[in-house]
Design a protein around this motif. Structure first.
Motif, PDB file in Angstrom:
ATOM      1  N   PRO A  64     -38.352 -24.478 -46.079  1.00  0.00           N
ATOM      2  CA  PRO A  64     -38.693 -24.715 -47.585  1.00  0.00           C
ATOM      3  C   PRO A  64     -37.998 -25.552 -48.447  1.00  0.00           C
ATOM      4  O   PRO A  64     -38.352 -26.140 -49.492  1.00  0.00           O
ATOM      5  CB  PRO A  64     -38.226 -22.965 -48.121  1.00  0.00           C
ATOM      6  N   THR A  65     -36.797 -25.807 -47.819  1.00  0.00           N
ATOM      7  CA  THR A  65     -36.060 -27.046 -48.728  1.00  0.00           C
ATOM      8  C   THR A  65     -36.807 -28.270 -48.653  1.00  0.00           C
ATOM      9  O   THR A  65     -36.862 -29.041 -49.576  1.00  0.00           O
ATOM     10  CB  THR A  65     -34.411 -27.196 -48.254  1.00  0.00           C
TER      11      THR A  65
ATOM     12  N   LYS B  44     -42.152 -32.231 -52.852  1.00  0.00           N
ATOM     13  CA  LYS B  44     -42.882 -31.877 -53.976  1.00  0.00           C
ATOM     14  C   LYS B  44     -42.223 -32.737 -55.089  1.00  0.00           C
ATOM     15  O   LYS B  44     -43.097 -33.363 -55.868  1.00  0.00           O
ATOM     16  CB  LYS B  44     -42.929 -30.522 -54.482  1.00  0.00           C
ATOM     17  N   ARG B  45     -41.022 -32.477 -55.296  1.00  0.00           N
ATOM     18  CA  ARG B  45     -40.380 -33.443 -56.324  1.00  0.00           C
ATOM     19  C   ARG B  45     -40.536 -34.860 -56.173  1.00  0.00           C
ATOM     20  O   ARG B  45     -40.657 -35.646 -57.058  1.00  0.00           O
ATOM     21  CB  ARG B  45     -38.861 -32.828 -56.448  1.00  0.00           C
ATOM     22  N   LEU B  46     -40.440 -35.511 -54.904  1.00  0.00           N
ATOM     23  CA  LEU B  46     -40.285 -36.670 -54.824  1.00  0.00           C
ATOM     24  C   LEU B  46     -41.827 -37.270 -54.996  1.00  0.00           C
ATOM     25  O   LEU B  46     -41.862 -38.531 -55.358  1.00  0.00           O
ATOM     26  CB  LEU B  46     -39.815 -36.971 -53.386  1.00  0.00           C
ATOM     27  N   LEU B  47     -42.711 -36.565 -54.697  1.00  0.00           N
ATOM     28  CA  LEU B  47     -44.144 -37.074 -55.219  1.00  0.00           C
ATOM     29  C   LEU B  47     -44.340 -37.369 -56.652  1.00  0.00           C
ATOM     30  O   LEU B  47     -45.020 -38.517 -56.837  1.00  0.00           O
ATOM     31  CB  LEU B  47     -45.264 -35.904 -54.809  1.00  0.00           C
TER      32      LEU B  47
ATOM     33  N   GLU C 288     -41.944 -38.284 -58.435  1.00  0.00           N
ATOM     34  CA  GLU C 288     -41.023 -39.370 -58.872  1.00  0.00           C
ATOM     35  C   GLU C 288     -41.572 -40.680 -58.153  1.00  0.00           C
ATOM     36  O   GLU C 288     -41.094 -41.854 -58.096  1.00  0.00           O
ATOM     37  CB  GLU C 288     -39.802 -39.236 -58.298  1.00  0.00           C
ATOM     38  N   ARG C 289     -42.433 -40.584 -57.095  1.00  0.00           N
ATOM     39  CA  ARG C 289     -43.029 -41.594 -56.270  1.00  0.00           C
ATOM     40  C   ARG C 289     -41.813 -42.108 -55.486  1.00  0.00           C
ATOM     41  O   ARG C 289     -41.673 -43.306 -55.575  1.00  0.00           O
ATOM     42  CB  ARG C 289     -43.689 -42.650 -57.323  1.00  0.00           C
ATOM     43  N   LYS C 290     -41.386 -41.347 -54.761  1.00  0.00           N
ATOM     44  CA  LYS C 290     -40.108 -41.915 -54.091  1.00  0.00           C
ATOM     45  C   LYS C 290     -40.154 -41.182 -52.649  1.00  0.00           C
ATOM     46  O   LYS C 290     -40.836 -40.149 -52.378  1.00  0.00           O
ATOM     47  CB  LYS C 290     -38.963 -41.184 -54.489  1.00  0.00           C
ATOM     48  N   GLU C 291     -39.443 -41.755 -51.792  1.00  0.00           N
ATOM     49  CA  GLU C 291     -39.649 -41.354 -50.206  1.00  0.00           C
ATOM     50  C   GLU C 291     -38.497 -40.650 -50.154  1.00  0.00           C
ATOM     51  O   GLU C 291     -37.319 -40.677 -50.575  1.00  0.00           O
ATOM     52  CB  GLU C 291     -39.783 -42.479 -49.542  1.00  0.00           C
ATOM     53  N   VAL C 292     -38.389 -39.506 -48.951  1.00  0.00           N
ATOM     54  CA  VAL C 292     -37.333 -38.876 -48.602  1.00  0.00           C
ATOM     55  C   VAL C 292     -36.277 -39.595 -48.165  1.00  0.00           C
ATOM     56  O   VAL C 292     -35.135 -39.788 -48.325  1.00  0.00           O
ATOM     57  CB  VAL C 292     -37.890 -37.993 -47.418  1.00  0.00           C
ATOM     58  N   SER C 293     -36.562 -40.891 -47.469  1.00  0.00           N
ATOM     59  CA  SER C 293     -35.586 -41.717 -46.829  1.00  0.00           C
ATOM     60  C   SER C 293     -34.727 -42.281 -48.070  1.00  0.00           C
ATOM     61  O   SER C 293     -33.724 -42.581 -47.923  1.00  0.00           O
ATOM     62  CB  SER C 293     -36.108 -42.942 -45.855  1.00  0.00           C
ATOM     63  N   THR C 294     -35.550 -42.690 -49.037  1.00  0.00           N
ATOM     64  CA  THR C 294     -34.724 -43.255 -50.275  1.00  0.00           C
ATOM     65  C   THR C 294     -33.733 -42.357 -50.824  1.00  0.00           C
ATOM     66  O   THR C 294     -32.577 -42.682 -51.258  1.00  0.00           O
ATOM     67  CB  THR C 294     -35.702 -43.833 -51.169  1.00  0.00           C
ATOM     68  N   LEU C 295     -34.251 -41.187 -50.950  1.00  0.00           N
ATOM     69  CA  LEU C 295     -33.370 -39.908 -51.578  1.00  0.00           C
ATOM     70  C   LEU C 295     -32.232 -39.805 -50.598  1.00  0.00           C
ATOM     71  O   LEU C 295     -30.969 -39.994 -51.164  1.00  0.00           O
ATOM     72  CB  LEU C 295     -33.978 -38.750 -51.906  1.00  0.00           C
ATOM     73  N   VAL C 296     -32.477 -39.764 -49.163  1.00  0.00           N
ATOM     74  CA  VAL C 296     -31.364 -39.607 -48.394  1.00  0.00           C
ATOM     75  C   VAL C 296     -30.427 -40.795 -48.340  1.00  0.00           C
ATOM     76  O   VAL C 296     -28.898 -40.541 -48.357  1.00  0.00           O
ATOM     77  CB  VAL C 296     -31.654 -39.250 -47.027  1.00  0.00           C
ATOM     78  N   ASN C 297     -30.858 -41.698 -48.410  1.00  0.00           N
ATOM     79  CA  ASN C 297     -29.867 -43.034 -48.590  1.00  0.00           C
ATOM     80  C   ASN C 297     -29.089 -43.157 -49.775  1.00  0.00           C
ATOM     81  O   ASN C 297     -27.947 -43.376 -49.736  1.00  0.00           O
ATOM     82  CB  ASN C 297     -30.680 -44.192 -48.432  1.00  0.00           C
TER      83      ASN C 297
END
Length: 91
Positions: A61-62, A68-71, A73-82
């Motif tokens: 669920p996390t 959903k939020r990253l969509l 913001e048009r961002k990738e999960v890898s960018t957020l984690v980085n």
């Protein structure tokens, strides 16, 4: 009688092909081609030596909420984690 009954036809065809080749002018040399752009996707992170592929296990669920939020913001999960790991390392 030598060969098959069609060997004479083969000989005639081969002789005619040689005559046609001798009569035909040499084809012009092709102009040098410009390098072509590669077709398909451009190179991504996977082929970039500055990136390292890793595997993480996230609570389902996390991960769904993060995607959903990253969509939006048009961002990738890898960018957020980085970004999060860079901030954590600065502490």
């Amino acid at each position: 009688m030598t060969g098959s009954k069609f060997s004479g036809l083969r000989t005639m065809r081969e002789r005619r092909e040689r005559e046609i080749e001798a009569e035909a002018p040499a084809p012009p040399l092709p102009a040098p081609e410009e390098p072509r752009r590669r077709v398909g996707r451009p190179p991504g992170k996977r082929s970039n030596p500055d990136y390292q592929q890793v595997t993480v296990l996230l609570h389902g669920p996390t991960y769904l909420e993060v995607r959903k939020r990253l969509l939006d913001e048009r961002k990738e999960v890898s960018t957020l984690v980085n970004e999060l790991l860079d901030e954590w390392l600065k502490r």
